[in-house]
Scaffold this active site. Structure first.
Site: not given
Ligand code: PLP
Length: 399
Positions: A186, A214, A245
């Protein structure tokens, strides 16, 4: 406080971050999350850094679904899943996610951070090995630390190094080898070569975990994720992801995979056993999101075409961009303080985009990570490109 030195030490740490230009200042948004947001001072700015890839974070239909769900299912669960925190709704969401992702079964967590925190320790022990990409998300790194399995790290997306580490783990006598990778890295907007990872897994009898936080809703023709993008939908092992997300942006996470994997995690994953069930309204609303994405690929197509449009426009201005084929478009700046200056100037020009710098990314590789949404209009993207060009010329970043 009985120990005044402690506070003084923290004050000095914080002052050090300020002096180094590494202090993260939060900005206050006074509106719902969207492609344009209002700030505390009343100004309206184009939002270029939300994970709101499909623009669903304030979708009126979903907001109504959430309100109705509160009436039907109540507000909170006040329990973990195995005591009295499992509604039929939670089970329905798990089934719908499994089908959407092409997996056998799914287990929900309070966040994807927690899903990764429970995954490794829940499945592996000192007899096993984890082979992990060097740019994996912090939650994978922390999850791996909690597990007693032997650890191997391969250079980012480097399949030659991955194979070398698989050989090492095999030679050391590992019982089960689990490869763990982000579906999309990311900070760089790079898509993992998941098809090649799978070929190597097959060759060495390893299991693959990919974190598609993502990618779900973003990659692949139907937005199913990195496995769909790489042509191995339905063939992959274990995936983790977030509801925070593209899938609406509230909160919640999950692990999907073979039914034995999920069954064992329900018995052993500590963040599942010791943390609250997800809010019923989030479960109901995520089901609605899946309905929408199964009915139409329009939003997925829009985020993909918007990303291509923005990337092309920025390239024409002479920016140095990282990554490819994804809605994450990192604008490489180098110096941390300069990235902060650019971010501040962009805000004056009506564009909200944050600088990322050490320790989130390596030193001297500071960047502004932009993220494109299906909710962006072409006019907003054009205005953002113009603002980037103007501010960056002023600061000497481009000619
Ligand atoms: C955003 C993200 C997380 C965390 O996700 P949450 O549900 O906000 O805890 C975990 N792994 C990756 C690759 C992320 O981009």
């Amino acid at each position: 406080m009985y120990n005044p030195e402690f506070k003084i030490r923290l004050q000095s740490n914080l002052a050090g971050l300020q002096a180094a230009g590494l202090f993260k200042q939060e900005r206050y948004i006074d509106t719902p999350q969207f492609s344009q947001v209002g700030l505390k001072d009343g100004s309206q700015v184009i939002n270029m850094c939300a994970n709101n890839y499909l623009g669903l974070a304030n979708n009126p239909e979903l907001m109504q679904t959430a309100k109705d769900a509160i009436d039907r299912w109540g507000y909170g669960m006040a329990s973990v899943r195995f005591i009295c925190g499992t509604q039929t709704l939670h089970q329905e969401l798990e089934d719908r996610l499994s089908a959407f992702l092409g997996m056998e079964d799914t287990i929900l967590f309070g966040s994807c951070y927690d899903a990764n925190g429970g995954l490794f320790e829940g499945l592996l022990d000192a007899n096993d090995a984890i082979v992990s990409d060097s740019l994996n998300h912090a939650s994978i790194i922390d999850g791996v630390r909690l597990c007693k399995a032997a650890r191997y790290r391969y250079a980012n997306n480097d399949m030659v190094d991955l194979e070398a580490k698989l050989k090492e783990a095999k030679a050391a006598g590992a019982r089960t080898i689990l490869i763990s990778t982000d579906g999309v890295f990311s900070m760089d907007g790079i898509v993992c070569q998941l098809d090649v990872v799978h070929q190597l897994a097959e060759k060495y009898g390893a299991i693959v975990h990919f974190d598609d936080s993502h990618s779900t809703g973003v990659l692949g023709k139907r937005g199913r994720g990195t496995h769909e993008h790489c042509g191995i939908f339905g063939k992959s092992d274990i995936t983790t992801g977030t509801l925070g997300k593209a899938l609406g942006g509230a909160s919640g996470g999950y692990i999907s995979g073979p039914k034995e994997v999920i069954a064992q995690l329900r018995q052993k994953a500590r963040p599942y056993l010791f943390s609250n069930s997800i809010m019923p309204a989030i479960a109901a609303t995520t089901i609605k999101v899946i309905d929408m994405l199964e009915a139409s690929t329009e939003l997925v197509e829009t985020v993909q075409s918007n990303a291509t449009y923005f990337r092309k426009g920025m390239e024409q201005c002479g920016f140095n961009l990282a990554g490819a084929n994804h809605a994450i478009v990192p604008v490489m700046i180098g110096d941390a303080a300069l990235s902060q200056q650019l971010s501040a100037r962009l805000l004056e020009l009506g564009v909200y985009a944050m600088g990322f710098f050490f320790p989130v990314v390596p030193r001297e590789q500071a960047r502004i990570r932009t993220q494109i949404s299906a909710a962006h209009t072409q006019q907003q993207l054009d205005r953002a490109i113009d603002a980037f060009a103007q501010a960056s010329r002023e600061l000497g970043i481009i000619k």
